[in-house]
Design a protein around this motif. Structure first.
Motif, PDB file in Angstrom:
ATOM      1  N   CYS A   1       0.757  -1.299   0.140  1.00 39.94           N
ATOM      2  CA  CYS A   1       0.328   0.120   0.100  1.00 39.94           C
ATOM      3  C   CYS A   1       0.642   1.298   0.069  1.00 39.94           C
ATOM      4  O   CYS A   1       0.164   2.158  -0.500  1.00 39.94           O
TER       5      CYS A   1
ATOM      6  N   CYS B   1      -5.024   2.300   2.510  1.00 37.24           N
ATOM      7  CA  CYS B   1      -6.410   2.361   1.639  1.00 37.24           C
ATOM      8  C   CYS B   1      -7.499   1.218   1.442  1.00 37.24           C
ATOM      9  O   CYS B   1      -7.073   0.214   2.255  1.00 37.24           O
TER      10      CYS B   1
ATOM     11  N   CYS C   1      -6.954  -2.222   0.595  1.00 34.88           N
ATOM     12  CA  CYS C   1      -4.900  -3.044   0.833  1.00 34.88           C
ATOM     13  C   CYS C   1      -6.412  -3.326   2.102  1.00 34.88           C
ATOM     14  O   CYS C   1      -5.921  -4.590   2.736  1.00 34.88           O
TER      15      CYS C   1
HETATM   16 ZN   LIG Z   1      -3.510  -0.018  -0.639  1.00 36.23          ZN
END
Ligand SMILES: [Zn+2]
Ligand code: SF4
Length: 108
Positions: free
Chosen positions: A19, A42, A45
């Protein structure tokens, strides 16, 4: 540390590297897995990590093989493709930075 806890930390570390290096512009939230493992991820992820941790917790194999050698393949195909990409990318990243100790645990 138990095997599930250890594998959870390894998964988290690989997804975190992915990420950070692939999704640097994405909006992230901090995720505290345990007091020693705080990671910013995020939404995509985070979803992948939660799914992978769940798979690990529910793994029926004992002793557990590397997922890449497993005959069951409990991941959904799409999630399996995503976690393999994460392990490949982050594994290379760690090797380049001398973190072979992490990659030795490479289990997907
Ligand atoms: Zn990510
Ligand atoms: S792929 Fe196999 S070894 Fe990996 S978590 Fe699923 S059942 Fe367990």
């Amino acid at each position: 540390m138990g095997a599930v806890e250890r594998d959870t930390r390894i998964l988290a570390r690989f997804v975190e590297v992915y990420c950070r290096t692939k999704h640097s512009g994405a909006e992230k939230t901090v995720h505290e897995l345990d007091p020693e493992t705080r990671i910013a991820l995020c939404a995509d992820c985070r979803e992948l990590l939660s799914y992978s941790i769940r798979r690990r917790e529910l793994c029926p194999q004992d002793p557990k093989p590397s997922c890449k050698d497993c005959k069951i393949h409990c991941y959904r195909p799409e999630m399996r493709a995503r976690i393999r990409e994460v392990m490949r990318h982050s594994g290379m990243y760690m090797i380049k930075r001398g973190r072979i100790d992490w990659v030795l645990h490479y289990f997907l």
